[in-house]
Enzyme design. Structure first.
Site, PDB file in Angstrom:
ATOM      1  CD  GLU A   1      79.818 -44.945 -17.424  1.00 61.78           C
ATOM      2  OE1 GLU A   1      79.099 -44.536 -16.481  1.00 61.78           O
ATOM      3  OE2 GLU A   1      79.396 -45.679 -18.334  1.00 61.78           O
TER       4      GLU A   1
ATOM      5  CB  CYS B   1      74.685 -44.481 -21.581  1.00 64.76           C
ATOM      6  SG  CYS B   1      75.100 -42.822 -21.001  1.00 64.76           S
TER       7      CYS B   1
ATOM      8  CB  CYS C   1      76.636 -42.096 -16.186  1.00 59.67           C
ATOM      9  SG  CYS C   1      75.143 -42.214 -17.176  1.00 59.67           S
TER      10      CYS C   1
ATOM     11  CB  CYS D   1      79.106 -42.198 -20.664  1.00 55.81           C
ATOM     12  SG  CYS D   1      78.317 -41.791 -19.091  1.00 55.81           S
TER      13      CYS D   1
ATOM     14  CG  ASN E   1      74.708 -45.120 -10.702  1.00 55.55           C
ATOM     15  OD1 ASN E   1      75.412 -45.641  -9.854  1.00 55.55           O
ATOM     16  ND2 ASN E   1      73.510 -45.578 -11.015  1.00 55.55           N
ATOM     17  CB  ILE E   2      74.744 -38.957  -8.475  1.00 50.12           C
ATOM     18  CG1 ILE E   2      76.198 -39.259  -8.056  1.00 50.12           C
ATOM     19  CG2 ILE E   2      73.986 -38.196  -7.390  1.00 50.12           C
ATOM     20  CD1 ILE E   2      76.354 -40.078  -6.796  1.00 50.12           C
ATOM     21  CD  GLU E   3      69.139 -43.984 -10.291  1.00 55.35           C
ATOM     22  OE1 GLU E   3      68.233 -44.100  -9.429  1.00 55.35           O
ATOM     23  OE2 GLU E   3      69.392 -44.855 -11.142  1.00 55.35           O
TER      24      GLU E   3
HETATM   25 ZN   LIG Z   1      76.350 -42.899 -19.092  1.00 58.28          ZN
END
Ligand SMILES: [Zn+2]
Length: 134
Positions: free
Chosen positions: A56, A89, A54, A92, A43-45
């Protein structure tokens, strides 16, 4: 699935690469291809939260970017270090329902417990290409 332990090991390696300075919630993912490649995603915010991606989707987009398509994907793992196993989520699930086979194994783990699922179970009756007559 075969080589599940290696798939999980790679997903936990990806988790170490997560960029999650805002939530502190690190997620790792790994796509295993039928020709033996392991493609990592984390995950890369972003400070603009909506621009976050996310793990995935990072992994599956990387696999597609390398030219792989769903029939060439043997399985996927998604891991966290949360108390409970975390499932993908909604965004995804929508993406994976198109880019993974419905029966392709998805291994979820928090390092203590592991469960196997697939997109047929995670998003039954999904909206997809069929709805656009494609
Ligand atoms: Zn997700």
């Amino acid at each position: 699935m075969k080589d599940q332990e290696k798939l999980l090991e790679k997903a936990f390696l990806a988790l170490e690469h997560a960029y999650a300075p805002y939530s502190g919630f690190r997620v790792g993912a790994c796509v295993k291809t039928r020709d033996g490649n392991y493609i990592l995603g984390a995950n890369i915010e972003n400070a603009a939260y909506g621009s976050t991606n996310c793990a995935e989707r990072s992994a599956i987009f990387a696999a597609y970017s390398l030219g792989y398509r769903r029939e060439e994907i043997e399985g996927m793992a998604v891991v966290t270090k949360a108390e409970e196993i975390t499932t993908p989520c909604g965004a995804c699930r929508q993406v994976l329902s198109e880019l993974l086979g419905q029966e392709t194994p998805i291994i979820l783990s928090n390092g203590k417990e592991t469960m196997e699922t697939n997109m047929g179970k995670l998003l039954p009756d999904a909206f997809g290409a069929k709805d656009l007559d494609k």
